[in-house]
Design a protein around this motif. Structure first.
Motif, PDB file in Angstrom:
ATOM      1  N   MET A 174      10.990  -9.866 -22.314  1.00 10.48           N
ATOM      2  CA  MET A 174      10.976 -11.033 -21.456  1.00 10.48           C
ATOM      3  C   MET A 174       9.624 -11.735 -21.572  1.00 10.48           C
ATOM      4  N   ASN A 175       9.636 -13.015 -21.414  1.00 10.44           N
ATOM      5  CA  ASN A 175       8.443 -13.852 -21.460  1.00 10.44           C
ATOM      6  C   ASN A 175       7.438 -13.399 -20.385  1.00 10.44           C
ATOM      7  N   PRO A 176       6.143 -13.169 -20.749  1.00  9.34           N
ATOM      8  CA  PRO A 176       5.152 -12.716 -19.764  1.00  9.34           C
ATOM      9  C   PRO A 176       5.032 -13.650 -18.568  1.00  9.34           C
ATOM     10  N   ARG A 177       5.130 -14.957 -18.797  1.00 13.23           N
ATOM     11  CA  ARG A 177       5.007 -15.915 -17.697  1.00 13.23           C
ATOM     12  C   ARG A 177       6.144 -15.730 -16.703  1.00 13.23           C
ATOM     13  N   LEU A 178       7.379 -15.563 -17.197  1.00 11.78           N
ATOM     14  CA  LEU A 178       8.513 -15.368 -16.310  1.00 11.78           C
ATOM     15  C   LEU A 178       8.414 -14.043 -15.572  1.00 11.78           C
ATOM     16  N   GLN A 179       7.977 -12.998 -16.276  1.00 12.38           N
ATOM     17  CA  GLN A 179       7.799 -11.691 -15.633  1.00 12.38           C
ATOM     18  C   GLN A 179       6.748 -11.776 -14.535  1.00 12.38           C
ATOM     19  N   SER A 180       5.623 -12.439 -14.810  1.00 12.04           N
ATOM     20  CA  SER A 180       4.558 -12.513 -13.812  1.00 12.04           C
ATOM     21  C   SER A 180       5.015 -13.322 -12.612  1.00 12.04           C
ATOM     22  N   GLY A 181       5.767 -14.396 -12.835  1.00  8.65           N
ATOM     23  CA  GLY A 181       6.296 -15.188 -11.724  1.00  8.65           C
ATOM     24  C   GLY A 181       7.188 -14.350 -10.838  1.00  8.65           C
ATOM     25  N   SER A 182       8.072 -13.575 -11.435  1.00  7.22           N
ATOM     26  CA  SER A 182       8.946 -12.693 -10.664  1.00  7.22           C
ATOM     27  C   SER A 182       8.125 -11.648  -9.925  1.00  7.22           C
ATOM     28  N   SER A 183       7.115 -11.106 -10.575  1.00  2.79           N
ATOM     29  CA  SER A 183       6.257 -10.098  -9.958  1.00  2.79           C
ATOM     30  C   SER A 183       5.506 -10.680  -8.767  1.00  2.79           C
ATOM     31  N   PHE A 184       4.951 -11.889  -8.914  1.00  2.00           N
ATOM     32  CA  PHE A 184       4.252 -12.536  -7.811  1.00  2.00           C
ATOM     33  C   PHE A 184       5.208 -12.796  -6.646  1.00  2.00           C
ATOM     34  N   GLN A 185       6.428 -13.232  -6.952  1.00  2.00           N
ATOM     35  CA  GLN A 185       7.409 -13.487  -5.892  1.00  2.00           C
ATOM     36  C   GLN A 185       7.738 -12.201  -5.137  1.00  2.00           C
ATOM     37  N   ARG A 186       7.950 -11.103  -5.862  1.00  3.37           N
ATOM     38  CA  ARG A 186       8.259  -9.816  -5.216  1.00  3.37           C
ATOM     39  C   ARG A 186       7.091  -9.312  -4.384  1.00  3.37           C
ATOM     40  N   GLY A 187       5.872  -9.622  -4.789  1.00  2.00           N
ATOM     41  CA  GLY A 187       4.691  -9.124  -4.094  1.00  2.00           C
ATOM     42  C   GLY A 187       4.268  -9.950  -2.892  1.00  2.00           C
ATOM     43  N   ALA A 188       4.896 -11.106  -2.682  1.00  2.00           N
ATOM     44  CA  ALA A 188       4.502 -11.980  -1.579  1.00  2.00           C
ATOM     45  C   ALA A 188       4.770 -11.305  -0.235  1.00  2.00           C
ATOM     46  N   GLY A 189       3.894 -11.593   0.728  1.00  2.00           N
ATOM     47  CA  GLY A 189       4.057 -11.052   2.071  1.00  2.00           C
ATOM     48  C   GLY A 189       2.744 -10.518   2.609  1.00  2.00           C
ATOM     49  N   ALA A 190       2.836  -9.745   3.684  1.00  2.00           N
ATOM     50  CA  ALA A 190       1.657  -9.176   4.325  1.00  2.00           C
ATOM     51  C   ALA A 190       1.640  -7.667   4.117  1.00  2.00           C
ATOM     52  N   ARG A 191       0.447  -7.121   3.965  1.00  2.00           N
ATOM     53  CA  ARG A 191       0.268  -5.684   3.738  1.00  2.00           C
ATOM     54  C   ARG A 191      -0.957  -5.196   4.500  1.00  2.00           C
ATOM     55  N   GLU A 192      -0.977  -3.902   4.757  1.00  2.00           N
ATOM     56  CA  GLU A 192      -2.164  -3.251   5.301  1.00  2.00           C
ATOM     57  C   GLU A 192      -2.529  -2.124   4.359  1.00  2.00           C
ATOM     58  N   ARG A 193      -3.790  -2.041   3.980  1.00  2.00           N
ATOM     59  CA  ARG A 193      -4.274  -0.976   3.106  1.00  2.00           C
ATOM     60  C   ARG A 193      -5.472  -0.309   3.771  1.00  2.00           C
ATOM     61  N   ARG A 194      -5.603   0.987   3.552  1.00  2.00           N
ATOM     62  CA  ARG A 194      -6.755   1.745   4.052  1.00  2.00           C
ATOM     63  C   ARG A 194      -7.456   2.389   2.873  1.00  2.00           C
ATOM     64  N   TYR A 195      -8.770   2.394   2.931  1.00  2.00           N
ATOM     65  CA  TYR A 195      -9.537   3.097   1.908  1.00  2.00           C
ATOM     66  C   TYR A 195     -10.799   3.651   2.549  1.00  2.00           C
ATOM     67  N   TRP A 196     -11.467   4.509   1.827  1.00  2.00           N
ATOM     68  CA  TRP A 196     -12.679   5.139   2.336  1.00  2.00           C
ATOM     69  C   TRP A 196     -13.841   4.781   1.422  1.00  2.00           C
ATOM     70  N   ALA A 197     -14.990   4.514   2.031  1.00  2.00           N
ATOM     71  CA  ALA A 197     -16.189   4.115   1.289  1.00  2.00           C
ATOM     72  C   ALA A 197     -17.366   4.981   1.739  1.00  2.00           C
ATOM     73  N   LEU A 198     -18.399   5.003   0.934  1.00  2.00           N
ATOM     74  CA  LEU A 198     -19.640   5.731   1.240  1.00  2.00           C
ATOM     75  C   LEU A 198     -20.817   4.764   1.180  1.00  2.00           C
ATOM     76  N   PRO A 199     -20.879   3.751   2.066  1.00  2.00           N
ATOM     77  CA  PRO A 199     -21.932   2.740   1.947  1.00  2.00           C
ATOM     78  C   PRO A 199     -23.350   3.286   2.138  1.00  2.00           C
ATOM     79  N   ASP A 200     -23.530   4.205   3.065  1.00  2.00           N
ATOM     80  CA  ASP A 200     -24.858   4.766   3.336  1.00  2.00           C
ATOM     81  C   ASP A 200     -24.821   6.293   3.300  1.00  2.00           C
ATOM     82  N   GLY A 201     -23.938   6.838   2.472  1.00  2.00           N
ATOM     83  CA  GLY A 201     -23.801   8.285   2.375  1.00  2.00           C
ATOM     84  C   GLY A 201     -22.888   8.875   3.435  1.00  2.00           C
ATOM     85  N   GLU A 202     -22.389   8.044   4.346  1.00  2.00           N
ATOM     86  CA  GLU A 202     -21.457   8.496   5.366  1.00  2.00           C
ATOM     87  C   GLU A 202     -20.070   7.943   5.048  1.00  2.00           C
ATOM     88  N   ILE A 203     -19.061   8.773   5.252  1.00  2.00           N
ATOM     89  CA  ILE A 203     -17.685   8.330   5.000  1.00  2.00           C
ATOM     90  C   ILE A 203     -17.311   7.285   6.031  1.00  2.00           C
TER      91      ILE A 203
END
Length: 120
Positions: free
Chosen positions: A1-30
């Motif tokens: 399939m054409n990459p442009r068409l695939q990416s358009g479909s992928s962007f459409q499927r990915g639309a919406g709101a999400r919440e993600r959690r991650y952990w960082a060590l900015p000053d040596g503390e989690i």
């Protein structure tokens, strides 16, 4: 399939709101960080895609907005938005999370749900 068409479909499927959690060590503390993401698909005729890059028009895209907050402190860590657009098999980012410069990468989609970027 054409990459442009695939990416358009992928962007459409990915639309919406999400919440993600991650952990960082900015000053040596989690530190737990909660990020709220909003992804809006951009049709080929969207005014946001009226930009031209190397005399080619962006054919589809998405606007990604984020707001990151420390889970314990409640302090805002970062917030912003960026536009991603597609020209053929090249994905362009108006600016990135960690850079103010435009980013470009070649992409392909080896599977329906997998977008592989390559930047040199």
């Amino acid at each position: 399939m054409n990459p442009r068409l695939q990416s358009g479909s992928s962007f459409q499927r990915g639309a919406g709101a999400r919440e993600r959690r991650y952990w960082a060590l900015p000053d040596g503390e989690i530190q737990e960080v909660v990020t709220f993401l909003s992804i809006r698909f951009l049709e080929p005729a969207s005014p946001e895609l009226a930009h031209q890059i190397e005399e080619q028009t962006l054919t589809c895209g998405a606007i990604v907005s984020w707001d990151s907050t420390g889970a314990v402190s409640g302090r805002q860590q970062s917030a912003g938005s960026t536009l991603f657009g597609v020209i053929g098999n090249i994905m362009c980012g108006a600016r990135g999370f960690a850079t103010k410069n435009r980013v470009q990468a070649r992409f392909n989609m080896p599977e329906r749900q997998t977008l592989r970027l390559r930047r040199e």
